[in-house]
Design a protein around this motif. Structure first.
Motif, short mmCIF file in Angstrom:
data_model
loop_
_atom_site.label_atom_id
_atom_site.label_comp_id
_atom_site.label_asym_id
_atom_site.label_seq_id
_atom_site.Cartn_x
_atom_site.Cartn_y
_atom_site.Cartn_z
N LYS A 41 1.52 6.05 -7.35
CA LYS A 41 0.96 5.92 -8.68
C LYS A 41 -0.29 6.77 -8.85
O LYS A 41 -0.71 7.06 -9.97
N LEU A 42 -0.94 7.12 -7.73
CA LEU A 42 -2.18 7.90 -7.84
C LEU A 42 -1.98 9.37 -7.53
O LEU A 42 -2.85 10.19 -7.81
N LEU A 43 -0.84 9.74 -6.99
CA LEU A 43 -0.62 11.16 -6.70
C LEU A 43 -0.65 12.03 -7.95
O LEU A 43 -1.09 13.17 -7.88
N GLY A 49 2.40 1.91 -3.34
CA GLY A 49 1.52 2.16 -4.47
C GLY A 49 0.96 3.54 -4.59
O GLY A 49 0.61 3.97 -5.67
N ILE A 50 0.82 4.28 -3.48
CA ILE A 50 0.10 5.54 -3.55
C ILE A 50 0.76 6.52 -4.49
O ILE A 50 0.11 7.39 -5.09
N LEU A 62 0.83 -1.19 0.00
CA LEU A 62 0.00 0.00 0.00
C LEU A 62 0.87 1.24 0.00
O LEU A 62 0.62 2.20 -0.71
#
Lengths: 560, 456
Positions: free
Chosen positions: B84-86, B81-82, B78
């Motif tokens: 990738k969404l920032l 991975g974040i 987790l």
């Protein structure tokens, strides 16, 4: 099937496809398509056990067994009897003895699982030469030589066995019979939906058009007309729908799909304008292209007849908004009529300047608008685009973000207006907003406006060089390249999976598996070519051809 | 203890000052029961399931403390991975990601303390408008929140999100902007009554030149006021770092931080005596938050009757506690939205003061939001959904008959709580339900939505 059938589905040649799956090009292509492996990998243990049981029941091979079972065709129907749904499934197998053996194996498995002993070893009764078994009060199964019938009860079985001499027979329905003339013996699937019958049933049960109220609202929704087209908006009024699925012609690894709507009310629509569709850039690297007929001027002029009164103020507000960008001119009455009703949209992978390739990448799109009087309106459209950019910059300033830099440049001899975000510092990362570097240009009578300058520039080059494909006919046309689109799923795989996990509560592993399957499904479509036409004044046909990608073409280079 | 004593003087007196409230709790046999263990996990994290609590009681107090304070790093996927969404620039993915760590992550104390600092060093996306910067601040709070508070304060002063939030870029020589200096003195380190307006103005001069370039901190010497400043009775050509050291040397500083810790872990209005003792412990531990928290969590004060169930749980805390106690699974996005409806939107505190907390959490709208989420969570046992999964039979030890349900539900969710009226209603609801599963759902919904459960 009874004449009250509202949904009828038939599979004339599906059995044949399954029986020849080892050699048939389409069957082999489907089995080898990238998505097939993903589906297999996604099945859980329970599904594998169920498949093993099914294989055993069907005599050792799913494809051969199903092929035998469906070799003479199969059909299913859904109707409503006194307000409750009723259904029927009929299949004609290749051989009566093989069918009997399959049924015996199926009943053996059911009896073992539910400890029924020998309750199913003999039929409960025999009617008109058909053996009938009952599983509780929900399912009756009958076999008459190589005919297999499934129904909720004895009534449905009797209905099939007696149907030939019964006037209450769907085959005698004029509308159904007319529609069935479109069905071919080589079709994998053919379906017919009696919409007018469904409306009548819905009226009787739940008040005027209760179930279809939303359908009617679609037909009078200006957004649907503008984006999906008046054809689709009015299709909701159809008396019936047909769906055909068949293999591609000439042994190609392709599927053809045809959806037909009959009895459509196209009244009150503005007359079709006699304007040729524009040429489309001719490229093999397109993710997608769309050619669409949207007579926005006609829709605007006839808005009071076409749309709900409650939508008219919003339409007026939207038109007034456009007027702001065109120097206060009445956009609906003066500008729109001088714009061709044909629009083209192309989508490609953008090319980014150094340091501006976003970490989340989208296809870029360009809209091609034909101006019927480009000398008069061309400059106004370019100015409108520049004004829009100015407003975007005001919004960015309010959010304390740097403004986009607007520049007038050239692509060959063509002037192009382009707006770019300032390149980010290397340590700051590149946000998805860098997918946007909007641009516009005027090439002859074609106004090109796009989300990224690279696609506008390449479109300009194609138009100037004449690398175009002339369009004929009056059909909306959509083309997609699944393998190209799948590359965007590859690029954004981790982001898509994590978003799915966080939004829907799935585990990361499950989200990844589902994203992988979506990617493989997309990559399995080498190409999609769809046309929407009106063959008569009351019918609409969507014809789509899917070419199946070979497994190696669509496969990702690295497994995840 | 004298209010004017400096932290150094406090250290010198440590040996002379016998810790009273914070002396270690040495529970008599049987005293570390389910109620005590539930209290421990609720305050040192976000609660724990029946199995974890039972195991902690069986293992004993010391091992339970170790378990409560432990950090399991296995949720790396987790964390990794974040990023990738920032690039979306949106705050919702970041909210959902942090909630996922709060709900299911293996370091609940770290998340709890980061949440505490998020409210303390309140910074809102609504103004910053940059999800990467908000994530960087969050990472700072999570990485350093259990470390040396002095280092944390220095890092926060250079945090780009904080600088945007409090207009650091506008703070320039000749035109000082007092926002950050004021919040350092009033909210972050000293508290009202321990400084004057002159100190604010002078401290603001010290912070001139602190700014951002893109998403990074930058010190612009040309914009810095290098002149002599007089802050809190000390004079010098202080820069930002030096003035922070002056502030931290003030006797009120450790008490201010101590108050923050006690409000979070012990009671909403801690006593002066407790604050003084905690301040001594903090300074003696070189301002180490983690070691100070351990002292608090092991103390008689922490396990005192006055401390138990003395706080109204904040929305994120409540959502997480309900989910963890039931060993449920809720879509992180849904949990984040539920907390927002209850009045706590992560990364979007309403003001520089963060969230007022305690009684301010409860108003009509927030109460309805609490009820809807908690009741929905319980009912997901019988009304199956993909986004919320809960198995109340497993959560409550597989009760076999309806008559057992009330007792097990109350013993797990409200152990040691004397609430006879609630108990009567729960028994009535359970016994009238159609079957065990509906009894569990109805009883759990009733307990979760009770006023008693809002306290922790």
């Amino acid at each position: 099937m009874p004449s009250s059938t509202l949904v009828y589905i038939e599979a004339p040649a599906l059995g044949e496809l399954l029986a020849k799956s080892a050699t048939d090009p389409l069957a082999r292509a489907l089995a080898a398509a990238p998505v097939a492996a993903s589906i297999g990998a996604a099945l859980d243990e329970e599904a594998h056990v169920a498949l093993a049981i099914a294989r055993e029941i069907l005599g050792g091979s799913l494809s051969d067994g199903l092929g035998d079972l469906l070799s003479g065709g199969a059909a299913a129907g859904l109707s409503f009897k006194r307000g409750t749904p009723d259904w029927l499934v009929v299949a004609r197998a290749s051989d009566g003895e093989k069918l009997a053996a399959t049924i015996e194996r199926a009943f053996g498995a059911i009896a073992t699982k539910f400890a029924l002993g020998d309750a199913l070893s003999k039929p409960a009764e025999t009617i008109a030469g058909a053996d009938i078994w009952y599983l509780g009060d929900k399912l009756a199964i009958a076999r008459q030589d190589r005919l297999l019938v499934l129904a909720p009860g004895e009534g449905g079985i009797r209905g099939v066995l007696d149907r030939a001499s019964d006037e209450n027979n769907l085959a005698l329905d004029a509308a159904f019979a007319a529609a069935r003339t479109h069905r071919k013996q080589s079709d994998l699937l053919w379906a017919w939906v009696n919409m007018s019958g469904a409306r009548a049933w819905s009226d009787k049960l739940a008040g005027k058009n209760h179930m279809f109220k939303e359908f009617d609202e679609i037909a009078r929704n200006p957004i649907i007309h503008a984006f999906l087209g008046s054809s689709i908006a009015h299709a909701t009024s159809a008396d019936s729908f047909e769906v055909r699925v068949c293999a591609g012609r000439g042994g190609a690894a392709a599927l053809e799909l045809e959806v037909r709507a009959d009895g459509v009310e196209f009244a009150a629509e503005p007359a079709l304008r006699d304007v040729r569709p524009p040429p489309l850039p001719n490229r093999t690297s397109e993710c997608a292209s769309l050619l669409a007929y949207r007579d926005l001027a006609g829709l605007y002029a006839h808005r009071t007849q076409l749309f709900e009164p409650s939508t008219l103020p919003e339409i007026q507000q939207g038109i007034a908004g456009f007027a702001l960008f065109f120097g206060g001119v009445d956009f609906g009455a003066e500008i729109l009529p001088r714009v061709s009703p044909w629009y083209a949209l192309v989508a490609r992978a953008p090319e980014f300047a150094a340091g501006t390739k976003p970490e989340i990448e989208y296809p870029a799109g360009a809209l091609l608008i034909q101006l019927l009087e480009p000398e008069r309106d061309g400059a106004a459209f370019v100015s409108a685009f520049q004004s829009l950019l100015a407003i975007v910059n005001v919004d960015l300033a309010q959010k304390r973000r740097p403004a986009m830099r607007i520049a007038l440049e050239r692509e060959g001899e063509t002037q192009i207006t382009v707006a770019r975000h300032a390149p980010p510092k290397p340590e700051d990362g590149v946000d998805q907003s860098y997918n946007l570097a909007p641009a516009c240009a005027l090439v002859g009578g074609t106004f090109v406006v796009g989300t990224h300058e690279s696609v506008v520039r390449s479109t300009v080059r194609d138009l100037v060089a004449g690398r175009v494909e002339l369009q004929a006919g009056s059909a909306d046309r959509l083309r997609l390249d699944g393998t190209q689109l799948a590359t965007f799923l590859d690029k954004n795989f981790d982001a898509i999976a994590l978003a799915s996990s966080l939004n829907e509560g799935k585990s990361i592993e499950k989200a990844r598996a589902e994203t992988r399957m979506l990617r493989e499904l997309t990559a399995s479509i080498a190409s999609l070519d769809a046309r929407l036409e009106r063959p008569t004044s009351t019918s609409l046909v969507l014809h789509a051809s899917f070419a199946i990608a070979r497994g190696s073409e669509g496969r990702r280079s690295e497994p995840r | 203890m004298k209010p004017s004593e400096s932290p150094t003087e406090l250290i010198g007196r440590r040996d002379a000052l016998q810790l009273a409230l914070l002396r270690p709790w040495q529970p008599a046999p049987g005293a570390f029961d389910r109620a005590a263990a539930t209290h421990l996990f609720a305050r040192a994290g976000f609660g724990a399931s029946r199995d974890v609590v039972d195991r902690a009681v069986a293992d004993g107090f010391d091992r339970a403390i170790g378990l409560a304070l432990a950090a399991d790093e296995s949720d790396e996927i987790l964390r990794a991975g974040i990023g990738k969404l920032l690039p979306t620039g949106e705050i919702a993915p970041l909210q959902a990601w942090w909630v996922a760590l709060v709900l299911h992550g293996g370091a609940p104390l770290r998340e709890r303390v980061a949440l505490m600092w998020h409210g303390h060093f309140a910074t809102s996306f609504d103004k910053v408008q940059d999800s990467r910067m908000m994530h960087a601040q969050n990472a700072l709070l999570r990485e350093h929140g259990l470390g040396d508070f002095r280092a944390l304060l220095h890092k926060v002063a250079r945090d780009p999100a904080m600088l945007v939030w409090l207009d650091g870029n506008e703070n320039q020589r000749g035109r000082p902007n007092e926002n950050f200096a004021r919040e350092v003195l009033e909210l972050f380190a000293l508290g009202i009554g321990n400084y004057g307006e002159h100190d604010v103005r002078e401290a603001a001069r010290a912070f001139t030149g602190f700014g951002t370039s893109g998403r990074s901190f930058v010190f612009r010497a040309a914009l810095h006021d290098g002149g002599s400043k007089s802050v809190l009775g000390r004079t010098g050509t202080f820069g930002g770092d030096e003035v922070l050291d002056v502030v931290l040397a003030h006797p009120a500083a450790p008490r201010h931080v101590a108050r923050v810790l006690l409000r979070e872990l012990v009671e909403p209005v801690p006593s002066d005596a407790a604050i003084d003792e905690t301040a001594v412990v903090l300074v003696a531990n070189e301002w180490h938050i983690g070691r100070t928290i351990e002292t608090i969590v092991r103390s008689e004060l922490f396990f005192s009757p006055a401390a138990r169930r003395s706080r109204i749980a904040g929305p994120v805390e409540l959502v997480a506690r309900a989910v963890r106690m039931l060993d449920a699974h809720v879509a992180p996005r849904d949990a984040a939205q539920a907390a927002e409806h209850m009045g706590q939107a992560l990364f979007r505190p309403p003001s520089v003061k963060g969230w007022d907390g305690h009684r301010a959490w409860i108003n009509a709208g927030a109460w309805i939001a609490r009820h809807n989420f908690l009741a929905g969570l319980a009912r997901a046992h019988v009304e199956k959904t993909d986004r919320t999964q809960v198995n109340l039979r497993a959560a409550f030890g597989e009760p076999q008959v309806r008559e057992q349900v009330a007792e097990v539900v109350l013993s797990v969710l409200l152990p040691g709580v004397d609430a006879p009226e609630l108990a009567t209603r729960v028994r009535s609801v359970a016994n009238e339900s159609a079957d065990v599963d509906h009894a569990l759902a109805d009883a759990t919904a009733l307990v979760l939505t009770s006023p008693e459960f809002q306290l922790c």
